[in-house]
Design an enzyme around this catalytic site. Structure first.
Site, PDB file in Angstrom:
ATOM      1  N   SER A  95      -4.657   4.729  -8.735  1.00 23.07           N
ATOM      2  CA  SER A  95      -3.643   4.660  -7.678  1.00 23.07           C
ATOM      3  C   SER A  95      -3.729   3.400  -6.828  1.00 23.07           C
ATOM      4  CB  SER A  95      -3.744   5.891  -6.769  1.00 23.07           C
ATOM      5  OG  SER A  95      -4.937   5.872  -6.021  1.00 23.07           O
ATOM      6  N   LYS A 112      -6.878   4.886   0.102  1.00 24.46           N
ATOM      7  CA  LYS A 112      -5.540   4.298   0.089  1.00 24.46           C
ATOM      8  C   LYS A 112      -5.504   3.139   1.080  1.00 24.46           C
ATOM      9  CE  LYS A 112      -3.940   7.765  -2.485  1.00 24.46           C
ATOM     10  NZ  LYS A 112      -3.569   7.586  -3.909  1.00 24.46           N
TER      11      LYS A 112
END
Length: 276
Positions: free
Chosen positions: A42, A117
């Site tokens: 990701s 993230k």
């Protein structure tokens, strides 16, 4: 002749040594640096599956999320059981605000798993995706095309996951490509992002980040379950300040194989690589 000093029970001494070692390791991991393996794609191409790094836990101070969960056989001790006195109302001690663009490991607000993230939305910001372009407070961020990110279509990491490709169906061992762009956030922080294809998450409504919360995106925009997705469907949603664990600044070690013992899969060019 002096009498030899008595020695203790070797089993007891071994247990003491192990306990002390665990306490020191736990203290180090709780207060200073927490190891983290990258399990998914990701955050490509900033972080690759198999990258290993230490998260700086001093960067934002301490909260209940600073305490790692501990599993020893059938015993599973949750972080809230250890540092529950810090849980609630965004409580942190010696806390400092993160900066837009930081790569952060945080505790998921619902399932309590650790995620990594990039922070893009600060408290009070409005965030929206339009045709794959990030808009902050009504203004599109700057994007510059930067060629492609190329990788081999093959199993990656311990979960043997295969990458998604923009160039369609790719056979085993073929070249898998994705469009690469350089995104510059307000304040001047620049980093690479990847795009694969049109996704529902490329066009969203307007998110208004609540006070004391943050909005996160993965750099691999079409392969990231992040703040664009509500927590009710497994997404990250808005992340409270107290759920931040620490900042990632440098890759220490990297392996493209299913085990770090496979030295022929080590990525030497990523050892001690600084993260943008």
């Amino acid at each position: 002749m002096a009498k030899d000093a008595k020695t203790g029970n070797p089993i007891i001494e071994t247990i003491k040594t192990v306990v002390f070692a665990l306490l020191i390791a736990g203290l180090f991991r709780t207060l200073f640096f927490q190891p983290f393996w990258i399990p998914s794609g990701s955050m490509k191409d900033t972080l690759l599956i198999g990258d290993f790094l230490f998260v700086n836990k001093m960067a934002y101070g301490y909260s209940y999320a600073s305490c790692p969960s501990i599993a020893i056989g059938p015993i599973d001790i949750d972080a809230e059981d250890i540092c529950g006195f810090l849980d609630g109302d965004n409580t942190r001690i010696w806390g400092e605000e993160p900066e837009r663009g930081d790569i952060i490991v945080f505790r998921h607000p619902v399932n309590q798993k650790d995620f990594i993230k990039r922070l893009v939305g600060m408290p009070g910001d409005t965030v929206q995706m339009k045709d794959g372009v990030l808009h902050l407070n009504g203004t599109a961020v700057d994007l510059q095309d930067d060629g492609t990110f190329d990788e081999v279509y093959a199993p990656q990491g311990s979960m043997n996951s295969r990458p998604r490709c923009e160039n369609g169906v790719v056979g085993e061992g073929g070249l898998c490509t994705k469009s690469r762009q350089i995104e510059t956030l307000p304040g001047g922080h620049s980093h690479a992002i990847l795009n694969i294809d049109d996704q529902r998450s490329d066009d969203t409504g307007v998110f208004t980040v609540p006070e004391g919360h943050y909005f996160f995106l993965g750099d691999n925009r079409d392969n990231s379950t992040d703040s664009r997705y509500p927590q009710t469907v497994g997404g990250v949603g808005f992340v409270p300040y107290e759920n931040l664990i620490g900042r990632a600044g440098r890759v220490i070690f990297s392996s493209a194989g299913s085990s770090m013992l496979y030295f022929w899969t080590w990525r030497g060019d990523r050892f001690f690589k600084r993260l943008d």
